[in-house]
Scaffold this motif. Structure first.
Motif, PDB file in Angstrom:
ATOM      1  N   GLY A  15     -26.275  13.615  -4.054  1.00 26.65           N
ATOM      2  CA  GLY A  15     -27.666  13.169  -3.917  1.00 26.65           C
ATOM      3  C   GLY A  15     -28.642  14.187  -4.496  1.00 26.65           C
ATOM      4  O   GLY A  15     -29.579  13.838  -5.214  1.00 26.65           O
ATOM      5  N   ASP A  85     -24.342   6.904  -7.521  1.00 32.41           N
ATOM      6  CA  ASP A  85     -24.099   8.018  -6.580  1.00 32.41           C
ATOM      7  C   ASP A  85     -23.320   7.471  -5.379  1.00 32.41           C
ATOM      8  O   ASP A  85     -23.853   6.706  -4.580  1.00 32.41           O
ATOM      9  CB  ASP A  85     -25.486   8.575  -6.203  1.00 32.41           C
ATOM     10  N   ARG A 134     -28.268  11.519  10.488  1.00 32.00           N
ATOM     11  CA  ARG A 134     -27.140  10.699  10.032  1.00 32.00           C
ATOM     12  C   ARG A 134     -26.021  10.708  11.046  1.00 32.00           C
ATOM     13  O   ARG A 134     -25.600  11.761  11.530  1.00 32.00           O
ATOM     14  CB  ARG A 134     -26.643  11.205   8.664  1.00 32.00           C
TER      15      ARG A 134
HETATM   16 MG    MG Z   1     -25.623  11.566  -0.678  1.00 25.47          MG
END
Ligand code: MG
Ligand code: AP5
Length: 190
Positions: A15, A85, A134
């Motif tokens: 990322g 990605d 996350r």
């Molecule tokens: Mg990522």
């Protein structure tokens, strides 16, 4: 079109480097992880399927991922190119990507494979987990994500090696030093 696949273990910097690549080369960024997290947030059917799988470090089903990706690619055929990605993560996804790009008259230019030492990966992910929110940034799920990467995604790297499109960049370094390698690789394909 310039189409780049960026691959590598969880936390390897896909990322981070994608953001810089987008700035530099004007590509359209497709992060399947970000797409899935947006679906979860929006409470869609796909989000409901993905939520527990992501929290458990497992991959979401190929058919769902391929359909989501196809819709996004078809909606952006006017882009200068794409940076993929986190996709493809299985050989079935890699074959589907070749097919869908073939249909719009283009192909994957190269794969960037990000490499980071195991302990550094874990340290970076645990550090990110302090603020990312996350569900998969905890030690137990990180280990599962690494196992899934080795079992299911390493064969994708071999898939691109066979057609000499796989290039490795070390990210055991600073973000800028890593991008210098990435830039050299991309420029060598232009
Ligand atoms: Mg990522
Ligand atoms: P996804 O969101 O793709 O997660 P991942 O592959 O595990 O990778 P991350 O996003 O955690 O890390 P990254 O490589 O982007 O590194 P980053 O740049 O953030 O996928 C999540 C889940 O969704 C999967 O497990 C699966 O369940 C599902 N999924 C997604 N795609 C799928 C698909 N195609 N098929 C099926 N299921 C799918 O960097 C990490 C940290 O390190 C950051 O804090 C960053 O700031 C830091 N950092 C980066 N580089 C440096 C550096 N050089 N120096 C210091 N810090 C650095």
């Amino acid at each position: 079109m310039l189409n780049i696949v960026i691959s590598g273990a969880p936390g390897s910097g896909k990322g981070t480097q994608s953001d810089i690549i987008v700035e530099h080369y004007g590509l359209y960024h497709i992060s399947t992880g970000d797409m899935l997290r947006a679906e979860i947030k929006a409470g869609t059917t796909n989000g409901k399927i993905a939520e527990s799988l992501i929290a458990d470090g497992k991959l979401v089903p190929d058919e769902m991922m391929i359909a989501m990706l196809r819709d996004t690619v078809v909606a952006h055929t006017d882009a200068k190119g794409f940076i993929f990605d986190g996709f493809p993560r299985t050989v079935a996804q890699a074959e589907a990507l070749d097919e869908m790009l073939g249909k719009i008259g283009t192909s994957v230019t190269c794969m960037l494979c990000m490499e980071v030492e195991h302990d550094l990966l874990v340290e970076r992910l645990l550090n990110r987990g302090k603020t990312s929110g996350r569900a998969d940034d905890n030690l137990e799920t990180i280990q599962k994500r690494l196992d899934v990467f080795n079992a299911q995604t390493m064969p994708v790297i071999d898939y691109y090696k066979k057609s000499n499109r796989c290039h490795t960049a070390s990210n055991n370094t600073t973000v800028d030093e890593c991008f210098a390698q990435v830039k050299r690789i991309i420029d060598s394909t232009l």
